[in-house]
Design a protein around this motif. Sequence first.
Motif, PDB file in Angstrom:
ATOM      1  N   VAL A  60       0.849  -1.187   0.096  1.00  0.00           N
ATOM      2  CA  VAL A  60       0.017   0.069  -0.087  1.00  0.00           C
ATOM      3  C   VAL A  60       0.913   1.321  -0.072  1.00  0.00           C
ATOM      4  N   ASN A  61       1.060   2.209  -1.228  1.00  0.00           N
ATOM      5  CA  ASN A  61       1.615   3.183  -1.073  1.00  0.00           C
ATOM      6  C   ASN A  61       1.047   4.150  -0.830  1.00  0.00           C
ATOM      7  N   ALA A  62       1.065   4.608   0.456  1.00  0.00           N
ATOM      8  CA  ALA A  62       0.294   5.955   0.950  1.00  0.00           C
ATOM      9  C   ALA A  62       1.299   7.048   1.311  1.00  0.00           C
ATOM     10  N   ILE A  63       2.207   7.178   0.663  1.00  0.00           N
ATOM     11  CA  ILE A  63       3.322   8.205   0.838  1.00  0.00           C
ATOM     12  C   ILE A  63       2.812   9.626  -0.040  1.00  0.00           C
ATOM     13  N   VAL A  64       2.868  10.544   0.483  1.00  0.00           N
ATOM     14  CA  VAL A  64       2.570  11.747  -0.257  1.00  0.00           C
ATOM     15  C   VAL A  64       3.981  11.930  -1.050  1.00  0.00           C
ATOM     16  N   GLY A  65       3.472  12.527  -2.224  1.00  0.00           N
ATOM     17  CA  GLY A  65       4.471  13.290  -3.007  1.00  0.00           C
ATOM     18  C   GLY A  65       5.304  12.343  -3.905  1.00  0.00           C
ATOM     19  N   TRP A 105     -14.030  15.634   2.914  1.00  0.00           N
ATOM     20  CA  TRP A 105     -13.046  14.504   3.150  1.00  0.00           C
ATOM     21  C   TRP A 105     -12.050  14.929   4.298  1.00  0.00           C
ATOM     22  N   LYS A 106     -11.594  13.883   5.114  1.00  0.00           N
ATOM     23  CA  LYS A 106     -10.416  14.401   6.060  1.00  0.00           C
ATOM     24  C   LYS A 106      -9.319  13.716   5.649  1.00  0.00           C
ATOM     25  N   MET A 107      -8.305  14.598   5.179  1.00  0.00           N
ATOM     26  CA  MET A 107      -6.993  13.837   4.490  1.00  0.00           C
ATOM     27  C   MET A 107      -5.718  14.553   4.983  1.00  0.00           C
ATOM     28  N   GLY A 108      -4.798  14.400   4.382  1.00  0.00           N
ATOM     29  CA  GLY A 108      -3.427  14.922   4.770  1.00  0.00           C
ATOM     30  C   GLY A 108      -3.532  16.363   4.324  1.00  0.00           C
ATOM     31  N   LYS A 109      -2.733  17.450   4.726  1.00  0.00           N
ATOM     32  CA  LYS A 109      -2.555  18.677   4.355  1.00  0.00           C
ATOM     33  C   LYS A 109      -2.397  18.865   2.725  1.00  0.00           C
ATOM     34  N   LYS A 110      -1.400  18.186   2.203  1.00  0.00           N
ATOM     35  CA  LYS A 110      -1.080  18.539   0.943  1.00  0.00           C
ATOM     36  C   LYS A 110      -2.204  18.135  -0.144  1.00  0.00           C
ATOM     37  N   ILE A 111      -2.805  16.947   0.067  1.00  0.00           N
ATOM     38  CA  ILE A 111      -3.978  16.789  -0.983  1.00  0.00           C
ATOM     39  C   ILE A 111      -5.329  17.628  -0.461  1.00  0.00           C
ATOM     40  N   THR A 112      -5.382  18.178   0.747  1.00  0.00           N
ATOM     41  CA  THR A 112      -6.414  18.891   1.147  1.00  0.00           C
ATOM     42  C   THR A 112      -6.037  20.248   0.312  1.00  0.00           C
ATOM     43  N   VAL A 113      -4.973  20.806   0.194  1.00  0.00           N
ATOM     44  CA  VAL A 113      -4.690  22.018  -0.450  1.00  0.00           C
ATOM     45  C   VAL A 113      -5.045  21.696  -2.075  1.00  0.00           C
ATOM     46  N   ASP A 114      -4.437  20.527  -2.313  1.00  0.00           N
ATOM     47  CA  ASP A 114      -4.916  20.255  -3.900  1.00  0.00           C
ATOM     48  C   ASP A 114      -6.143  20.140  -4.142  1.00  0.00           C
ATOM     49  N   SER A 115      -6.952  19.922  -3.306  1.00  0.00           N
ATOM     50  CA  SER A 115      -8.407  19.925  -3.371  1.00  0.00           C
ATOM     51  C   SER A 115      -9.023  21.275  -3.741  1.00  0.00           C
ATOM     52  N   ALA A 116      -8.458  22.226  -2.888  1.00  0.00           N
ATOM     53  CA  ALA A 116      -9.156  23.513  -2.917  1.00  0.00           C
ATOM     54  C   ALA A 116      -8.609  24.103  -4.055  1.00  0.00           C
ATOM     55  N   LEU A 128      -8.137  22.671  -6.905  1.00  0.00           N
ATOM     56  CA  LEU A 128      -8.463  21.481  -8.055  1.00  0.00           C
ATOM     57  C   LEU A 128      -7.152  20.833  -8.759  1.00  0.00           C
ATOM     58  N   VAL A 129      -5.996  21.079  -8.195  1.00  0.00           N
ATOM     59  CA  VAL A 129      -4.737  20.312  -8.795  1.00  0.00           C
ATOM     60  C   VAL A 129      -5.079  18.894  -8.714  1.00  0.00           C
ATOM     61  N   ASN A 130      -5.745  18.504  -7.314  1.00  0.00           N
ATOM     62  CA  ASN A 130      -5.833  16.996  -7.076  1.00  0.00           C
ATOM     63  C   ASN A 130      -6.842  16.509  -8.201  1.00  0.00           C
ATOM     64  N   LYS A 131      -7.561  17.221  -8.801  1.00  0.00           N
ATOM     65  CA  LYS A 131      -8.535  16.814  -9.974  1.00  0.00           C
ATOM     66  C   LYS A 131      -7.534  16.505 -11.223  1.00  0.00           C
ATOM     67  N   ALA A 132      -6.702  17.483 -11.549  1.00  0.00           N
ATOM     68  CA  ALA A 132      -5.579  17.485 -12.668  1.00  0.00           C
ATOM     69  C   ALA A 132      -4.805  16.287 -12.539  1.00  0.00           C
ATOM     70  N   LEU A 133      -4.324  15.930 -11.239  1.00  0.00           N
ATOM     71  CA  LEU A 133      -3.525  14.844 -11.101  1.00  0.00           C
ATOM     72  C   LEU A 133      -4.371  13.542 -11.327  1.00  0.00           C
ATOM     73  N   GLU A 134      -5.591  13.640 -11.030  1.00  0.00           N
ATOM     74  CA  GLU A 134      -6.406  12.515 -11.060  1.00  0.00           C
ATOM     75  C   GLU A 134      -6.612  12.226 -12.505  1.00  0.00           C
ATOM     76  N   VAL A 135      -6.974  13.122 -13.284  1.00  0.00           N
ATOM     77  CA  VAL A 135      -7.136  13.051 -14.653  1.00  0.00           C
ATOM     78  C   VAL A 135      -5.741  12.206 -15.478  1.00  0.00           C
ATOM     79  N   ILE A 136      -4.837  12.914 -14.814  1.00  0.00           N
ATOM     80  CA  ILE A 136      -3.456  12.004 -15.647  1.00  0.00           C
ATOM     81  C   ILE A 136      -3.417  10.784 -14.778  1.00  0.00           C
ATOM     82  N   GLU A 137      -3.642  10.449 -13.749  1.00  0.00           N
ATOM     83  CA  GLU A 137      -3.524   9.084 -12.872  1.00  0.00           C
ATOM     84  C   GLU A 137      -4.676   8.232 -13.920  1.00  0.00           C
ATOM     85  N   ALA A 138      -6.057   8.693 -14.202  1.00  0.00           N
ATOM     86  CA  ALA A 138      -6.881   7.826 -15.120  1.00  0.00           C
ATOM     87  C   ALA A 138      -6.314   7.538 -16.257  1.00  0.00           C
ATOM     88  N   HIS A 139      -5.759   8.476 -16.902  1.00  0.00           N
ATOM     89  CA  HIS A 139      -5.025   8.222 -18.274  1.00  0.00           C
ATOM     90  C   HIS A 139      -4.309   7.037 -18.223  1.00  0.00           C
TER      91      HIS A 139
END
Length: 377
Positions: free
Chosen positions: A89-94, A193-204, A206-217
């Motif tokens: 389980v890779n739950a490292i951030v970044g 969602w209750k999450m780590g700080k980096k992904i919470t800022v990314d969600s604010a 919407l970088v998180n969603k850009a990362l997820e679009v690339i992840e999905a691709h």
Amino acid sequence: MSVGVAILGSTGSIGCSALQVLARQRERFRVVALTAHSNADLLQRQATDWAPGYVGIVNGGRREAGGGMRTGPECLVEAATHPDVQIVVNAIVGAAGLEATLAALRAGKRVALANKETLVMAGELVTRTAREGGGEIVPVDSEHSAVLQCITGRRAGELARLILTASGGPFRTWTPERVAGATVDEALRHPTWKMGKKITVDSASLVNKALEVIEAHFLFGLPYEGVDVVVHPQSVVHAFVEFVDGSVLAQVGFPTMELPILYALTHPDRVPDAGARRFDPVAAGTLTFEPVAAGLYPAYGLGRAAALVGGTAATTFNAANEVAVELFLEGKIRFGRIAETIARVLEGHHATAAASLETVLAADADARRLAREAACS
Ligand code: NDP
Ligand code: MG
């Protein structure tokens, strides 16, 4: 015979949720390895509770040396390739999670991947390493888990389009001017969602969603035109999957990471989980959907543009964002500066194929240096 699991980043939000899931599945899984970056106290408590064969801390200081914990950055790869481990389980951030993911895939392990930055910075390399090493990447990210749950059992050619949902974060109803000056506390107030700080800022941002679009691709092999995003503030529908005949499936549930974590461990099977909160459509209430407001989330557009360029542009986008978010969390730049920093770093970047680890790490290092200069100038 139980399945051996390593949790990289066991002290974080996803790592702790993974341990909660495993506590209810002790007959199926055993914890073989745990790692953290610097939270030695929590890691020690987890080690006492779970008695894994391997415990590693990247930045352990002198206190842990010789105390049964391995120290130093090499502990990540050691845990990821431990012979008794079948699932990592890779739950490292970044970006720090990349080399352990590659090592696990090379060793033929299943990687239950929460660490989406890995696929963004080096998607080609990671997917090729999985193919060559016999390893398997199974997403933990809730949207991607939703997609996987909808497409499991279908042929690749039947998939037409994905629609990932985004909560829209805490600034969804704000003006762009107000968002640009948002404080750290405001950015960390995620609505669902209750999450780590980096992904919470990314969600604010919407970088998180850009990362997820690339992840999905990279996970599902669709071109970027086939990965759409819709804002869905209730975070109940995690993704929609459209098939070639026009039929659409969705996976729904109250926001919790425990279900996607469990599914990443058991895919394609499902196992009973007495601890899971059962879904209730009436309690879920009204579900709403809106388009992404481009003016409110400039970094999201930058991420999609970098994705289309491909190669090291995505690596650069990710690295510039990581640096800018860190500076924002340290109170050194304002929120609006995150997108401005990413834009400036991407402007000067000449993308190349991101096929080797050396190329990826060089692009990552360059982008970090440029982002520090751009953010503070
Ligand atoms: P956290 O910040 O809560 O946890 C991060 C974990 O990684 C901690 O265990 C931390 O150790 C460890 N870590 C941090 N830096 C390093 C490093 N340089 N080397 C090794 N280990 C390191 O983050 P989250 O759990 O929220 O997120 C983890 C990943 O999962 C991210 O990629 C995120 O995008 C993704 N994700 C998270 C979701 C969530 O709900 N939280 C949902 C979907 C995806 P220590 O505690 O010692 O600092
Ligand atoms: Mg997600």
